[in-house]
Enzyme design. Structure first.
Site, PDB file in Angstrom:
ATOM      1  N   LYS A  23       7.177  -7.588  17.151  1.00 20.48           N
ATOM      2  CA  LYS A  23       7.585  -8.189  15.884  1.00 20.48           C
ATOM      3  C   LYS A  23       7.250  -7.239  14.732  1.00 20.48           C
ATOM      4  CE  LYS A  23       7.505 -12.967  14.295  1.00 20.48           C
ATOM      5  NZ  LYS A  23       6.705 -14.192  14.291  1.00 20.48           N
TER       6      LYS A  23
HETATM    7  C1  E4P Z   1       8.067 -17.288  13.114  1.00 22.50           C
HETATM    8  O1  E4P Z   1       8.116 -16.347  13.858  1.00 22.50           O
HETATM    9  C2  E4P Z   1       6.973 -17.541  12.177  1.00 22.50           C
HETATM   10  O2  E4P Z   1       5.770 -17.330  12.874  1.00 22.50           O
HETATM   11  C3  E4P Z   1       6.931 -18.951  11.652  1.00 22.50           C
HETATM   12  O3  E4P Z   1       8.062 -19.708  12.042  1.00 22.50           O
HETATM   13  C4  E4P Z   1       6.601 -19.052  10.202  1.00 22.50           C
HETATM   14  O4  E4P Z   1       6.557 -20.397   9.853  1.00 22.50           O
HETATM   15  P1  E4P Z   1       5.836 -20.932   8.523  1.00 22.50           P
HETATM   16  O5  E4P Z   1       6.725 -20.584   7.368  1.00 22.50           O
HETATM   17  O6  E4P Z   1       5.744 -22.415   8.710  1.00 22.50           O
HETATM   18  O7  E4P Z   1       4.511 -20.249   8.457  1.00 22.50           O
END
Ligand code: E4P
Length: 219
Positions: A83
């Protein structure tokens, strides 16, 4: 559409995996930090529970370090997807890692133009953050729809992972908008099960059955 769990908590992953509805896991540095577990150990443990893509984020800011970190993360398990943030350095690292055959998830995507760059850099996945856009008054699902239309027109193979989904309605909305994957927290996954008429109907079925056959043991 595939369903991923957005967590670094092993107990949540085990419970969701047991239901048989989880195709993969996404993590981010905040989720890993909350668990206070070394990232390599935690990602390895997650890969041992779920047989599907597991996103593991780099934490450096410079493309050379991101690339190095990405290579190390990719060696933890063949299901690891590296990522990377949607920055100039993240996109540069994405181009390099993609050319090496390492799968990437370009995250923190908030515009269709950014998603275009992720696809050009060979990203395996792009992650538009629906809920964080909704939080600032911009319709997050419109972004998913726009990316899906652009990728279809241009013939890009990058998968759209709708992230930051905060309710069941956003999950089904993401599916309708053309997301290939939705990632959800454990509470949102649990909420997907719920409807008051399901429990009410089941209570009625079981009480009708029991009142008729109360003296007949089954099996
Ligand atoms: C996705 O990969 C992220 O980790 C996640 O969906 C972020 O979500 P949030 O905006 O609720 O922190």
């Amino acid at each position: 559409m595939k369903l991923f769990l957005d967590t670094a908590k092993l107990d949540e992953i085990r419970r969701a995996a047991a239901w048989g509805v989880i195709d993969g896991v996404t993590t981010n540095p905040s989720l890993i930090a909350r668990e206070r577990a070394p990232i390599e150990d935690r990602i390895r443990e997650i890969c041992g529970i779920v047989d599907g893509d597991v996103s593991a984020a780099v934490v450096s800011k410079d493309w050379e370090e991101m690339t190095h970190e990405g290579r190390l993360l990719s060696r933890i398990h063949s299901n690891v997807v590296v990522k990377l943030p949607l920055t100039r350095d993240g996109i540069r690292a994405c181009s390099i890692l993609s050319k090496e055959g390492i799968r990437t998830n370009v995250t923190l995507c908030f515009t269709a133009a950014q998603a275009l760059l992720a696809a050009k850099a060979g990203a395996y996945i792009v992650s538009p953050f629906v809920g964080r856009l909704d939080d600032i008054g911009a319709p997050g699902l419109d972004l998913v729809r726009d990316i899906a239309a652009i990728y279809k027109t241009a013939g890009f193979g990058t998968l759209i992972l709708a992230a930051s989904l905060r309710s069941p309605m956003k999950v089904t909305g993401a599916a309708k908008a053309g997301a290939h994957i939705a990632t959800v927290t454990f509470p949102v996954l649990e909420a997907l099960f719920e409807h008051p008429l399901t429990q009410k109907g089941l209570d009625q079925f079981l009480s009708d059955y029991a009142s008729t056959f109360q003296e007949t043991a089954v099996g």
